[in-house]
Design an enzyme around this catalytic site. Structure first.
Site, PDB file in Angstrom:
ATOM      1  N   ASP A  38     -16.440 -10.069  14.013  1.00 20.59           N
ATOM      2  CA  ASP A  38     -17.410  -9.837  15.531  1.00 20.59           C
ATOM      3  C   ASP A  38     -17.026 -11.113  16.690  1.00 20.59           C
ATOM      4  OD1 ASP A  38     -20.298  -8.459  15.145  1.00 20.59           O
ATOM      5  OD2 ASP A  38     -20.133  -9.517  16.909  1.00 20.59           O
ATOM      6  N   ASN A  91     -16.248  -0.481  14.986  1.00 23.45           N
ATOM      7  CA  ASN A  91     -17.584  -0.211  14.924  1.00 23.45           C
ATOM      8  C   ASN A  91     -18.045  -1.017  16.233  1.00 23.45           C
ATOM      9  OD1 ASN A  91     -20.140   0.630  13.967  1.00 23.45           O
ATOM     10  ND2 ASN A  91     -19.965  -1.542  13.667  1.00 23.45           N
ATOM     11  N   TYR A 158     -22.292   4.778  29.428  1.00 30.80           N
ATOM     12  CA  TYR A 158     -22.116   4.947  27.476  1.00 30.80           C
ATOM     13  C   TYR A 158     -21.404   5.945  27.131  1.00 30.80           C
ATOM     14  CZ  TYR A 158     -23.733   4.153  22.679  1.00 30.80           C
ATOM     15  OH  TYR A 158     -23.661   3.767  21.307  1.00 30.80           O
ATOM     16  N   LYS A 162     -18.174   6.668  25.193  1.00 28.38           N
ATOM     17  CA  LYS A 162     -18.280   7.050  23.610  1.00 28.38           C
ATOM     18  C   LYS A 162     -17.373   9.005  23.380  1.00 28.38           C
ATOM     19  CE  LYS A 162     -19.974   4.100  21.464  1.00 28.38           C
ATOM     20  NZ  LYS A 162     -19.468   3.565  20.453  1.00 28.38           N
ATOM     21  N   ILE A 191     -30.113   5.408  15.624  1.00 26.76           N
ATOM     22  CA  ILE A 191     -30.335   4.772  14.273  1.00 26.76           C
ATOM     23  C   ILE A 191     -30.843   2.939  14.158  1.00 26.76           C
ATOM     24  CG2 ILE A 191     -28.782   3.471  12.353  1.00 26.76           C
ATOM     25  CD1 ILE A 191     -28.908   6.784  12.820  1.00 26.76           C
ATOM     26  N   THR A 193     -31.294  -0.428  14.394  1.00 27.00           N
ATOM     27  CA  THR A 193     -30.591  -1.614  14.857  1.00 27.00           C
ATOM     28  C   THR A 193     -30.486  -2.347  15.483  1.00 27.00           C
ATOM     29  OG1 THR A 193     -28.675  -0.629  16.364  1.00 27.00           O
ATOM     30  CG2 THR A 193     -28.234  -0.205  14.272  1.00 27.00           C
TER      31      THR A 193
HETATM   32  N1  LIG Z   1     -28.141   2.065  16.993  1.00 29.60           N
HETATM   33  C1  LIG Z   1     -27.369   3.299  17.149  1.00 29.60           C
HETATM   34  O1  LIG Z   1     -28.649   3.967  17.993  1.00 29.60           O
HETATM   35  C2  LIG Z   1     -26.496   3.684  18.075  1.00 29.60           C
HETATM   36  C3  LIG Z   1     -26.494   5.163  18.023  1.00 29.60           C
HETATM   37  C4  LIG Z   1     -24.833   5.655  17.789  1.00 29.60           C
HETATM   38  C5  LIG Z   1     -23.388   4.820  18.846  1.00 29.60           C
HETATM   39  N2  LIG Z   1     -24.039   3.834  18.000  1.00 29.60           N
HETATM   40  C6  LIG Z   1     -22.495   2.458  17.782  1.00 29.60           C
HETATM   41  O2  LIG Z   1     -22.639   1.607  16.425  1.00 29.60           O
HETATM   42  C7  LIG Z   1     -21.866   0.509  16.333  1.00 29.60           C
HETATM   43  C8  LIG Z   1     -22.452   0.020  16.046  1.00 29.60           C
HETATM   44  O3  LIG Z   1     -23.869  -0.713  17.161  1.00 29.60           O
HETATM   45  P1  LIG Z   1     -25.104  -0.588  16.438  1.00 29.60           P
HETATM   46  O4  LIG Z   1     -26.140   0.319  16.484  1.00 29.60           O
HETATM   47  O5  LIG Z   1     -25.198  -1.407  14.740  1.00 29.60           O
HETATM   48  O6  LIG Z   1     -25.537  -2.803  17.097  1.00 29.60           O
HETATM   49  P2  LIG Z   1     -25.543  -3.506  16.879  1.00 29.60           P
HETATM   50  O7  LIG Z   1     -25.715  -4.306  17.828  1.00 29.60           O
HETATM   51  O8  LIG Z   1     -26.298  -4.390  15.162  1.00 29.60           O
HETATM   52  O9  LIG Z   1     -23.837  -3.857  16.463  1.00 29.60           O
HETATM   53  C9  LIG Z   1     -23.187  -4.120  17.253  1.00 29.60           C
HETATM   54  C10 LIG Z   1     -22.105  -5.109  17.020  1.00 29.60           C
HETATM   55  O10 LIG Z   1     -20.972  -5.295  18.127  1.00 29.60           O
HETATM   56  C11 LIG Z   1     -20.308  -6.997  18.117  1.00 29.60           C
HETATM   57  N3  LIG Z   1     -19.641  -6.973  19.583  1.00 29.60           N
HETATM   58  C12 LIG Z   1     -20.258  -5.772  21.042  1.00 29.60           C
HETATM   59  N4  LIG Z   1     -19.304  -6.362  21.752  1.00 29.60           N
HETATM   60  C13 LIG Z   1     -17.645  -7.140  21.051  1.00 29.60           C
HETATM   61  C14 LIG Z   1     -16.762  -7.538  21.377  1.00 29.60           C
HETATM   62  N5  LIG Z   1     -16.575  -7.449  22.782  1.00 29.60           N
HETATM   63  N6  LIG Z   1     -15.653  -8.267  20.805  1.00 29.60           N
HETATM   64  C15 LIG Z   1     -16.531  -8.048  18.904  1.00 29.60           C
HETATM   65  N7  LIG Z   1     -17.849  -8.313  18.679  1.00 29.60           N
HETATM   66  C16 LIG Z   1     -18.241  -7.148  19.193  1.00 29.60           C
HETATM   67  C17 LIG Z   1     -22.351  -7.390  18.423  1.00 29.60           C
HETATM   68  O11 LIG Z   1     -21.347  -8.357  18.593  1.00 29.60           O
HETATM   69  C18 LIG Z   1     -22.734  -7.062  17.631  1.00 29.60           C
HETATM   70  O12 LIG Z   1     -22.982  -7.964  16.137  1.00 29.60           O
HETATM   71  C19 LIG Z   1     -21.700   0.623  18.146  1.00 29.60           C
HETATM   72  O13 LIG Z   1     -20.319   1.088  18.939  1.00 29.60           O
HETATM   73  C20 LIG Z   1     -22.627   1.399  19.039  1.00 29.60           C
HETATM   74  O14 LIG Z   1     -21.989   1.819  20.330  1.00 29.60           O
HETATM   75  C21 LIG Z   1     -24.782   2.995  17.566  1.00 29.60           C
END
Ligand SMILES: NC(=O)c1ccc[n+]([C@@H]2O[C@H](COP(=O)([O-])OP(=O)(O)OC[C@H]3O[C@@H](n4cnc5c(N)ncnc54)[C@H](O)[C@@H]3O)[C@@H](O)[C@H]2O)c1
Length: 253
Positions: A38, A91, A158, A162, A191, A193
Protein backbone atom coordinates in the site's frame (compact mmCIF):
# COMPACT_ATOMS: atom_id res chain seq x y z
CA UNK A 1 -10.12 -23.37 8.78
CA UNK A 2 -9.27 -24.88 5.39
CA UNK A 3 -5.76 -24.28 4.05
CA UNK A 4 -6.46 -23.69 0.34
CA UNK A 5 -3.42 -21.44 -0.01
CA UNK A 6 -0.83 -23.42 1.98
CA UNK A 7 2.63 -22.13 1.00
CA UNK A 8 1.25 -19.90 -1.78
CA UNK A 9 2.82 -16.45 -2.04
CA UNK A 10 0.19 -13.74 -2.44
CA UNK A 11 0.49 -10.00 -3.09
CA UNK A 12 -2.45 -7.82 -2.01
CA UNK A 13 -2.41 -4.15 -3.00
CA UNK A 14 -4.46 -1.62 -1.10
CA UNK A 15 -4.01 -3.87 1.94
CA UNK A 16 -3.94 -1.11 4.57
CA UNK A 17 -7.70 -1.22 5.00
CA UNK A 18 -11.09 -2.13 3.60
CA UNK A 19 -11.36 -4.94 1.06
CA UNK A 20 -7.58 -5.44 0.72
CA UNK A 21 -7.05 -5.91 4.46
CA UNK A 22 -9.94 -8.39 4.72
CA UNK A 23 -8.49 -10.39 1.79
CA UNK A 24 -4.94 -10.32 3.20
CA UNK A 25 -6.16 -11.64 6.56
CA UNK A 26 -8.21 -14.36 4.87
CA UNK A 27 -5.33 -15.49 2.63
CA UNK A 28 -3.05 -15.65 5.68
CA UNK A 29 -5.66 -17.58 7.69
CA UNK A 30 -5.72 -20.16 4.87
CA UNK A 31 -1.98 -20.72 4.90
CA UNK A 32 -0.64 -18.17 2.38
CA UNK A 33 2.50 -16.11 2.75
CA UNK A 34 1.08 -12.64 2.20
CA UNK A 35 2.75 -9.43 1.04
CA UNK A 36 0.61 -6.47 2.09
CA UNK A 37 1.31 -3.55 -0.26
CA UNK A 38 0.00 0.00 0.00
CA UNK A 39 1.11 3.61 -0.29
CA UNK A 40 0.04 3.82 3.38
CA UNK A 41 3.16 2.07 4.64
CA UNK A 42 2.33 2.54 8.35
CA UNK A 43 -1.06 0.96 7.69
CA UNK A 44 0.34 -2.16 6.02
CA UNK A 45 3.11 -2.51 8.60
CA UNK A 46 0.53 -2.47 11.40
CA UNK A 47 -1.65 -4.95 9.50
CA UNK A 48 1.25 -7.34 8.82
CA UNK A 49 2.25 -7.29 12.52
CA UNK A 50 -1.36 -8.08 13.47
CA UNK A 51 -1.52 -11.00 11.00
CA UNK A 52 1.76 -12.44 12.32
CA UNK A 53 0.43 -12.07 15.89
CA UNK A 54 -2.58 -14.16 14.81
CA UNK A 55 -0.16 -16.89 13.63
CA UNK A 56 -0.04 -15.96 9.93
CA UNK A 57 2.90 -15.30 7.63
CA UNK A 58 2.97 -11.74 6.31
CA UNK A 59 5.20 -8.83 5.46
CA UNK A 60 4.58 -5.24 4.39
CA UNK A 61 5.93 -3.21 1.50
CA UNK A 62 5.33 0.35 0.38
CA UNK A 63 4.02 0.67 -3.16
CA UNK A 64 2.69 3.50 -5.27
CA UNK A 65 0.83 1.71 -8.05
CA UNK A 66 0.95 4.82 -10.28
CA UNK A 67 4.73 4.23 -10.54
CA UNK A 68 5.75 1.12 -12.55
CA UNK A 69 9.21 0.93 -10.90
CA UNK A 70 7.50 0.87 -7.49
CA UNK A 71 5.30 -2.05 -8.65
CA UNK A 72 8.43 -3.89 -9.81
CA UNK A 73 10.02 -3.34 -6.37
CA UNK A 74 6.86 -4.79 -4.76
CA UNK A 75 7.25 -8.00 -6.80
CA UNK A 76 10.99 -8.19 -6.03
CA UNK A 77 10.08 -7.91 -2.33
CA UNK A 78 7.64 -10.85 -2.62
CA UNK A 79 10.06 -13.08 -4.52
CA UNK A 80 13.11 -12.24 -2.39
CA UNK A 81 11.15 -12.66 0.87
CA UNK A 82 9.18 -15.82 0.06
CA UNK A 83 10.88 -17.29 -3.03
CA UNK A 84 8.09 -16.96 -5.65
CA UNK A 85 4.79 -15.32 -6.54
CA UNK A 86 1.64 -17.41 -7.10
CA UNK A 87 -1.33 -15.04 -6.64
CA UNK A 88 -1.85 -11.29 -7.03
CA UNK A 89 -4.90 -9.37 -5.81
CA UNK A 90 -4.68 -5.96 -7.52
CA UNK A 91 -7.11 -4.03 -5.39
CA UNK A 92 -5.69 -0.56 -4.66
CA UNK A 93 -7.86 2.20 -6.06
CA UNK A 94 -9.31 5.62 -5.38
CA UNK A 95 -12.77 7.15 -5.72
CA UNK A 96 -13.59 10.19 -7.80
CA UNK A 97 -15.65 13.00 -6.47
CA UNK A 98 -19.26 13.33 -7.57
CA UNK A 99 -19.38 16.32 -9.91
CA UNK A 100 -22.53 18.39 -10.32
CA UNK A 101 -21.96 18.38 -14.08
CA UNK A 102 -19.62 16.85 -16.63
CA UNK A 103 -17.86 20.19 -17.16
CA UNK A 104 -16.87 20.26 -13.47
CA UNK A 105 -14.66 17.18 -13.85
CA UNK A 106 -11.13 18.54 -13.98
CA UNK A 107 -8.33 17.21 -16.14
CA UNK A 108 -6.31 16.72 -12.94
CA UNK A 109 -9.03 14.50 -11.45
CA UNK A 110 -9.36 12.52 -14.69
CA UNK A 111 -5.61 11.85 -14.76
CA UNK A 112 -5.48 10.98 -11.05
CA UNK A 113 -8.38 8.48 -11.22
CA UNK A 114 -7.39 6.88 -14.54
CA UNK A 115 -3.71 6.93 -13.50
CA UNK A 116 -4.46 5.00 -10.30
CA UNK A 117 -7.38 2.71 -11.08
CA UNK A 118 -6.51 1.80 -14.68
CA UNK A 119 -2.80 2.46 -15.24
CA UNK A 120 -2.00 1.34 -11.68
CA UNK A 121 -3.75 -1.99 -12.21
CA UNK A 122 -1.94 -2.44 -15.54
CA UNK A 123 1.46 -1.61 -13.96
CA UNK A 124 0.85 -4.17 -11.20
CA UNK A 125 -0.13 -6.89 -13.70
CA UNK A 126 2.84 -6.10 -15.94
CA UNK A 127 5.24 -6.27 -12.98
CA UNK A 128 3.69 -9.47 -11.61
CA UNK A 129 3.44 -11.50 -14.81
CA UNK A 130 7.12 -12.55 -15.16
CA UNK A 131 7.14 -13.86 -11.58
CA UNK A 132 3.82 -15.71 -12.06
CA UNK A 133 5.19 -17.28 -15.24
CA UNK A 134 8.39 -18.25 -13.42
CA UNK A 135 6.24 -20.00 -10.78
CA UNK A 136 4.61 -22.07 -13.54
CA UNK A 137 1.30 -20.22 -13.44
CA UNK A 138 -1.03 -18.70 -10.90
CA UNK A 139 -3.96 -16.35 -10.51
CA UNK A 140 -4.60 -12.63 -10.75
CA UNK A 141 -7.75 -11.08 -9.29
CA UNK A 142 -8.39 -7.40 -9.98
CA UNK A 143 -10.83 -5.18 -8.14
CA UNK A 144 -13.22 -3.76 -10.70
CA UNK A 145 -16.59 -2.39 -9.48
CA UNK A 146 -20.34 -2.40 -10.01
CA UNK A 147 -19.31 0.77 -11.91
CA UNK A 148 -17.57 -1.58 -14.39
CA UNK A 149 -21.06 -2.76 -15.39
CA UNK A 150 -23.38 0.21 -14.89
CA UNK A 151 -22.90 3.98 -14.65
CA UNK A 152 -23.83 6.78 -12.28
CA UNK A 153 -24.06 10.52 -12.92
CA UNK A 154 -21.17 12.82 -12.01
CA UNK A 155 -18.60 10.02 -11.86
CA UNK A 156 -17.28 9.77 -15.43
CA UNK A 157 -13.63 9.32 -14.45
CA UNK A 158 -14.35 6.56 -11.90
CA UNK A 159 -16.88 4.78 -14.14
CA UNK A 160 -14.52 4.95 -17.13
CA UNK A 161 -11.59 3.71 -15.04
CA UNK A 162 -13.53 0.72 -13.72
CA UNK A 163 -15.09 -0.18 -17.10
CA UNK A 164 -11.51 -0.17 -18.38
CA UNK A 165 -10.33 -2.44 -15.56
CA UNK A 166 -13.03 -4.89 -16.68
CA UNK A 167 -11.75 -4.74 -20.27
CA UNK A 168 -8.15 -5.06 -19.13
CA UNK A 169 -9.10 -8.12 -17.06
CA UNK A 170 -10.84 -9.86 -19.98
CA UNK A 171 -8.15 -9.07 -22.55
CA UNK A 172 -5.28 -10.04 -20.24
CA UNK A 173 -7.09 -13.24 -19.30
CA UNK A 174 -6.82 -14.30 -22.95
CA UNK A 175 -3.14 -13.31 -23.16
CA UNK A 176 -2.11 -15.14 -19.98
CA UNK A 177 -4.26 -18.30 -19.95
CA UNK A 178 -1.71 -20.11 -22.18
CA UNK A 179 0.80 -19.67 -19.35
CA UNK A 180 -1.52 -21.14 -16.71
CA UNK A 181 -2.27 -17.71 -15.28
CA UNK A 182 -5.98 -17.11 -14.69
CA UNK A 183 -7.11 -13.47 -14.62
CA UNK A 184 -10.51 -12.52 -13.17
CA UNK A 185 -12.08 -9.60 -11.34
CA UNK A 186 -14.53 -8.92 -8.53
CA UNK A 187 -17.11 -6.17 -8.98
CA UNK A 188 -18.03 -4.87 -5.52
CA UNK A 189 -21.15 -2.79 -5.01
CA UNK A 190 -21.51 -0.47 -2.00
CA UNK A 191 -19.12 -1.94 0.56
CA UNK A 192 -18.62 -0.55 4.06
CA UNK A 193 -14.93 0.47 3.89
CA UNK A 194 -12.93 3.62 4.66
CA UNK A 195 -13.53 4.67 1.01
CA UNK A 196 -17.32 4.70 1.50
CA UNK A 197 -17.22 6.09 5.06
CA UNK A 198 -17.43 9.80 4.16
CA UNK A 199 -20.39 9.09 1.84
CA UNK A 200 -22.44 7.05 4.34
CA UNK A 201 -21.56 9.29 7.31
CA UNK A 202 -24.80 11.12 6.43
CA UNK A 203 -27.59 8.82 7.77
CA UNK A 204 -29.99 9.91 5.02
CA UNK A 205 -27.49 9.05 2.26
CA UNK A 206 -26.72 5.74 3.99
CA UNK A 207 -30.40 4.77 4.09
CA UNK A 208 -30.81 5.81 0.45
CA UNK A 209 -27.84 3.65 -0.65
CA UNK A 210 -29.01 0.70 1.44
CA UNK A 211 -32.53 1.03 0.02
CA UNK A 212 -31.22 1.16 -3.58
CA UNK A 213 -29.65 -2.30 -3.32
CA UNK A 214 -31.98 -5.28 -3.83
CA UNK A 215 -30.35 -6.84 -0.75
CA UNK A 216 -31.33 -3.68 1.23
CA UNK A 217 -27.98 -3.30 2.97
CA UNK A 218 -24.34 -2.38 2.41
CA UNK A 219 -21.84 -5.15 1.73
CA UNK A 220 -18.99 -6.01 4.09
CA UNK A 221 -15.30 -6.20 3.05
CA UNK A 222 -15.21 -9.86 4.10
CA UNK A 223 -17.95 -10.71 1.59
CA UNK A 224 -15.75 -9.37 -1.22
CA UNK A 225 -12.68 -11.09 0.22
CA UNK A 226 -14.54 -14.44 0.19
CA UNK A 227 -15.20 -14.00 -3.57
CA UNK A 228 -11.56 -13.04 -4.19
CA UNK A 229 -10.29 -16.15 -2.42
CA UNK A 230 -12.67 -18.31 -4.44
CA UNK A 231 -11.44 -16.82 -7.74
CA UNK A 232 -7.81 -17.28 -6.64
CA UNK A 233 -8.38 -20.89 -5.53
CA UNK A 234 -8.12 -24.15 -7.47
CA UNK A 235 -11.95 -24.42 -7.27
CA UNK A 236 -12.04 -21.65 -9.90
CA UNK A 237 -9.64 -23.45 -12.23
CA UNK A 238 -11.99 -23.15 -15.25
CA UNK A 239 -12.96 -19.52 -14.55
CA UNK A 240 -11.08 -17.20 -16.90
CA UNK A 241 -11.80 -13.52 -17.58
CA UNK A 242 -14.89 -13.45 -15.34
CA UNK A 243 -16.35 -10.40 -13.62
CA UNK A 244 -17.90 -11.62 -10.36
CA UNK A 245 -20.45 -9.20 -8.87
CA UNK A 246 -20.55 -8.86 -5.07
CA UNK A 247 -23.13 -6.10 -4.91
CA UNK A 248 -26.40 -7.29 -3.35
CA UNK A 249 -27.97 -7.30 -6.80
CA UNK A 250 -27.33 -3.67 -7.84
CA UNK A 251 -25.91 -4.52 -11.28
CA UNK A 252 -28.93 -6.58 -12.33
CA UNK A 253 -31.51 -3.90 -11.47
N1 LIG B 1 -16.00 0.41 -1.02
C1 LIG B 1 -16.77 0.32 -2.08
O1 LIG B 1 -17.98 0.56 -2.01
C2 LIG B 1 -16.19 -0.11 -3.40
C3 LIG B 1 -17.07 -0.42 -4.45
C4 LIG B 1 -16.55 -0.84 -5.66
C5 LIG B 1 -15.18 -0.94 -5.85
N2 LIG B 1 -14.35 -0.62 -4.81
C6 LIG B 1 -12.92 -0.75 -5.07
O2 LIG B 1 -12.35 -1.56 -4.08
C7 LIG B 1 -10.96 -1.28 -3.97
C8 LIG B 1 -10.59 -1.17 -2.52
O3 LIG B 1 -11.26 -0.07 -1.97
P1 LIG B 1 -11.83 -0.01 -0.48
O4 LIG B 1 -13.28 0.26 -0.59
O5 LIG B 1 -11.33 -1.16 0.32
O6 LIG B 1 -11.21 1.38 0.01
P2 LIG B 1 -9.97 1.76 0.92
O7 LIG B 1 -9.80 3.23 0.70
O8 LIG B 1 -10.14 1.23 2.28
O9 LIG B 1 -8.75 0.97 0.26
C9 LIG B 1 -8.03 1.42 -0.83
C10 LIG B 1 -6.55 1.28 -0.51
O10 LIG B 1 -5.81 1.57 -1.70
C11 LIG B 1 -4.67 2.32 -1.31
N3 LIG B 1 -4.18 3.10 -2.44
C12 LIG B 1 -4.81 4.09 -3.10
N4 LIG B 1 -4.01 4.58 -4.06
C13 LIG B 1 -2.85 3.88 -4.03
C14 LIG B 1 -1.65 3.93 -4.77
N5 LIG B 1 -1.44 4.84 -5.75
N6 LIG B 1 -0.68 3.04 -4.49
C15 LIG B 1 -0.86 2.14 -3.50
N7 LIG B 1 -1.96 2.06 -2.73
C16 LIG B 1 -2.96 2.92 -3.01
C17 LIG B 1 -5.16 3.20 -0.15
O11 LIG B 1 -4.07 3.67 0.64
C18 LIG B 1 -6.09 2.26 0.59
O12 LIG B 1 -5.44 1.55 1.62
C19 LIG B 1 -10.73 -0.02 -4.82
O13 LIG B 1 -10.18 -0.40 -6.08
C20 LIG B 1 -12.14 0.52 -5.00
O14 LIG B 1 -12.27 1.30 -6.18
C21 LIG B 1 -14.81 -0.22 -3.60
Amino acid sequence: MSQRFHEKVVIVTGAAGGIGLAAARSFAAEGARVVLADRDVDGVERAAVAIVAEGGIASAVEVDITDFASCERMVVHAVSTYGALHIAFNNAGIPSGISPSFEDITVDEWQRVIGTNLSGTFYCMKAETPALKAAGGGAIVNTASVMSLIAAPGMSSYVASKHAVAGLTKATALDLVPYGIRVNAVCPGFIETPMLAPVVADEGVRRQIEGSAPAKRLGQPQEVADAVLFLASDSADYIVGALLSVDGGVAVL
